[in-house]
Design a protein around this motif. Structure first.
Motif, PDB file in Angstrom:
ATOM      1  N   VAL A 102       0.951  -1.145   0.381  1.00  0.00           N
ATOM      2  CA  VAL A 102       0.573  -0.290  -0.465  1.00  0.00           C
ATOM      3  C   VAL A 102       1.253   1.212  -0.079  1.00  0.00           C
ATOM      4  N   LEU A 103       0.690   2.341  -1.117  1.00  0.00           N
ATOM      5  CA  LEU A 103       1.587   3.006  -0.886  1.00  0.00           C
ATOM      6  C   LEU A 103       0.761   4.114  -1.270  1.00  0.00           C
ATOM      7  N   LYS A 104       1.191   5.574  -1.180  1.00  0.00           N
ATOM      8  CA  LYS A 104       0.779   7.207  -1.637  1.00  0.00           C
ATOM      9  C   LYS A 104       1.515   6.799  -2.402  1.00  0.00           C
ATOM     10  N   HIS A 105       0.335   8.389  -3.553  1.00  0.00           N
ATOM     11  CA  HIS A 105       0.942   8.579  -4.720  1.00  0.00           C
ATOM     12  C   HIS A 105       2.608   8.715  -4.754  1.00  0.00           C
ATOM     13  N   ALA A 106       2.446   9.841  -3.686  1.00  0.00           N
ATOM     14  CA  ALA A 106       3.988  10.264  -3.003  1.00  0.00           C
ATOM     15  C   ALA A 106       4.931   9.628  -4.001  1.00  0.00           C
ATOM     16  N   GLU A 107       4.496   7.971  -2.569  1.00  0.00           N
ATOM     17  CA  GLU A 107       5.579   7.373  -2.580  1.00  0.00           C
ATOM     18  C   GLU A 107       6.335   6.709  -3.659  1.00  0.00           C
ATOM     19  N   LEU A 108       5.562   6.862  -4.683  1.00  0.00           N
ATOM     20  CA  LEU A 108       5.488   5.450  -5.825  1.00  0.00           C
ATOM     21  C   LEU A 108       7.184   6.149  -6.823  1.00  0.00           C
ATOM     22  N   THR A 109       7.725   5.016  -6.777  1.00  0.00           N
ATOM     23  CA  THR A 109       8.680   5.216  -7.466  1.00  0.00           C
ATOM     24  C   THR A 109       9.025   5.280  -8.796  1.00  0.00           C
ATOM     25  N   ALA A 125     -14.710   6.484  -0.548  1.00  0.00           N
ATOM     26  CA  ALA A 125     -13.303   6.185  -0.709  1.00  0.00           C
ATOM     27  C   ALA A 125     -13.609   5.840  -2.425  1.00  0.00           C
ATOM     28  N   TYR A 126     -12.856   6.830  -3.506  1.00  0.00           N
ATOM     29  CA  TYR A 126     -13.473   6.119  -4.877  1.00  0.00           C
ATOM     30  C   TYR A 126     -12.269   5.286  -4.986  1.00  0.00           C
ATOM     31  N   VAL A 127     -12.091   4.356  -5.322  1.00  0.00           N
ATOM     32  CA  VAL A 127     -11.824   3.794  -6.046  1.00  0.00           C
ATOM     33  C   VAL A 127     -11.628   3.080  -7.931  1.00  0.00           C
ATOM     34  N   GLU A 128     -10.782   3.557  -7.941  1.00  0.00           N
ATOM     35  CA  GLU A 128     -10.071   3.686  -9.528  1.00  0.00           C
ATOM     36  C   GLU A 128      -9.574   2.751 -10.419  1.00  0.00           C
ATOM     37  N   ALA A 129      -8.694   2.827 -10.933  1.00  0.00           N
ATOM     38  CA  ALA A 129      -7.639   1.610 -11.842  1.00  0.00           C
ATOM     39  C   ALA A 129      -7.255   0.668 -11.324  1.00  0.00           C
ATOM     40  N   VAL A 130      -8.962  -0.206 -11.369  1.00  0.00           N
ATOM     41  CA  VAL A 130      -9.101  -1.364 -11.017  1.00  0.00           C
ATOM     42  C   VAL A 130      -8.907  -2.299 -12.142  1.00  0.00           C
ATOM     43  N   ALA A 131      -7.096  -3.053 -12.340  1.00  0.00           N
ATOM     44  CA  ALA A 131      -6.411  -3.669 -13.202  1.00  0.00           C
ATOM     45  C   ALA A 131      -5.443  -5.400 -12.172  1.00  0.00           C
ATOM     46  N   SER A 152     -10.384  -9.552  -7.030  1.00  0.00           N
ATOM     47  CA  SER A 152     -10.552  -9.377  -6.160  1.00  0.00           C
ATOM     48  C   SER A 152      -9.491  -9.130  -5.174  1.00  0.00           C
ATOM     49  N   MET A 153      -8.144  -9.831  -5.015  1.00  0.00           N
ATOM     50  CA  MET A 153      -7.239  -9.871  -4.187  1.00  0.00           C
ATOM     51  C   MET A 153      -6.656  -8.681  -3.510  1.00  0.00           C
ATOM     52  N   VAL A 154      -7.008  -7.715  -4.145  1.00  0.00           N
ATOM     53  CA  VAL A 154      -6.155  -6.963  -4.149  1.00  0.00           C
ATOM     54  C   VAL A 154      -7.928  -5.389  -3.287  1.00  0.00           C
ATOM     55  N   LEU A 155      -8.484  -5.754  -3.833  1.00  0.00           N
ATOM     56  CA  LEU A 155     -10.206  -4.977  -3.538  1.00  0.00           C
ATOM     57  C   LEU A 155     -10.519  -5.800  -2.027  1.00  0.00           C
ATOM     58  N   ARG A 156     -10.180  -7.157  -1.278  1.00  0.00           N
ATOM     59  CA  ARG A 156     -10.601  -7.471  -0.735  1.00  0.00           C
ATOM     60  C   ARG A 156      -9.268  -6.233   0.426  1.00  0.00           C
ATOM     61  N   ALA A 157      -8.629  -5.887   0.000  1.00  0.00           N
ATOM     62  CA  ALA A 157      -7.340  -5.289   0.929  1.00  0.00           C
ATOM     63  C   ALA A 157      -7.364  -4.345   1.245  1.00  0.00           C
ATOM     64  N   ILE A 158      -8.655  -2.976  -0.034  1.00  0.00           N
ATOM     65  CA  ILE A 158      -8.749  -1.733  -0.262  1.00  0.00           C
ATOM     66  C   ILE A 158      -9.678  -1.790   0.585  1.00  0.00           C
ATOM     67  N   ASP A 159     -10.418  -3.070   1.301  1.00  0.00           N
ATOM     68  CA  ASP A 159     -11.763  -3.216   2.345  1.00  0.00           C
ATOM     69  C   ASP A 159     -11.532  -2.652   3.442  1.00  0.00           C
ATOM     70  N   GLN A 160     -10.074  -3.906   3.959  1.00  0.00           N
ATOM     71  CA  GLN A 160      -9.872  -3.481   4.859  1.00  0.00           C
ATOM     72  C   GLN A 160      -8.412  -1.959   5.640  1.00  0.00           C
ATOM     73  N   LEU A 161      -9.196  -0.896   3.990  1.00  0.00           N
ATOM     74  CA  LEU A 161      -7.815   0.087   4.759  1.00  0.00           C
ATOM     75  C   LEU A 161      -9.199   1.276   5.058  1.00  0.00           C
ATOM     76  N   LEU A 162     -10.228   0.763   4.977  1.00  0.00           N
ATOM     77  CA  LEU A 162     -10.946   2.071   4.765  1.00  0.00           C
ATOM     78  C   LEU A 162     -12.208   2.741   6.211  1.00  0.00           C
ATOM     79  N   ASP A 163     -11.551   2.462   6.824  1.00  0.00           N
ATOM     80  CA  ASP A 163     -11.995   3.162   8.308  1.00  0.00           C
ATOM     81  C   ASP A 163     -12.409   4.683   8.697  1.00  0.00           C
ATOM     82  N   THR A 164     -12.488   4.820   8.050  1.00  0.00           N
ATOM     83  CA  THR A 164     -12.387   6.483   8.316  1.00  0.00           C
ATOM     84  C   THR A 164     -13.670   7.099   7.232  1.00  0.00           C
TER      85      THR A 164
END
Length: 178
Positions: free
Chosen positions: A8-15, A78-84, A96-108
């Protein structure tokens, strides 16, 4: 294929290397140059499924505020984009694995939302089609978007009064509004 690790990376953290891999993956999956869309993800959090340095699936979300009903009740979204997933690796459960991982990160957030290219895929994962009218607000102009489709995912903080037949409104944004 070995089991991918999730990063899980913020956009600014992407190399630049990872950005290039995500862009190539999305371009392959969507069968178009994804660069113009990728530029709009500057506020995104990216979730990557990785195998030996290769990005085998990707999804991101950007924070947005949506408004519910004619009363315009604010919902943090949390607007989900670029599922690929690359075409050669599709139908192996990676998306499915990536979307399930997102589910666990959206508590706020109150809800998650997306514009589905494959509604049945998302419905299998608990996403629901919005059935009410959709609008966007650009300046003082409120525009009805009857040809758009939006799906939502109820989260822990989703309000009990959330009715998928009510109006849903977003703000206008560059690229795809929904």
């Amino acid at each position: 294929m070995e089991i991918p690790s999730i990063q899980v990376l913020k956009h600014a953290e992407l190399t630049s290397t990872i950005k290039g891999r995500i862009l190539a993956l999305c371009s392959d999956a969507y069968e178009e140059d994804f660069a113009p869309h990728f530029e709009l993800l500057h506020a995104a959090t990216h979730v990557l499924a990785m195998v030996r340095g290769e990005v085998v699936s990707h999804a991101a979300w950007v924070p947005r505020q949506l408004r519910l009903s004619a009363k315009r009740i604010p919902l943090s979204c949390a607007y989900v984009e670029a599922v690929a997933t690359p075409i050669r690796l599709q139908r192996r459960g990676l998306g499915s694995m990536v979307l399930r991982a997102i589910d666990q990160l959206l508590d706020t957030y109150d809800i998650a939302a997306l514009s589905p290219s494959e509604p049945r895929f998302y419905a299998r994962l608990g996403w629901e089609m919005w059935r009410g009218p959709l609008y966007y607000l650009k300046g003082d102009e409120r525009v009805h978007t009857p040809d758009e489709e939006v799906m939502i995912r109820r989260l822990r903080r989703s309000p009990a009064y959330l009715d998928l037949r009510q109006e849903l409104e977003s703000d206008w944004r560059e690229g795809d509004v929904w």
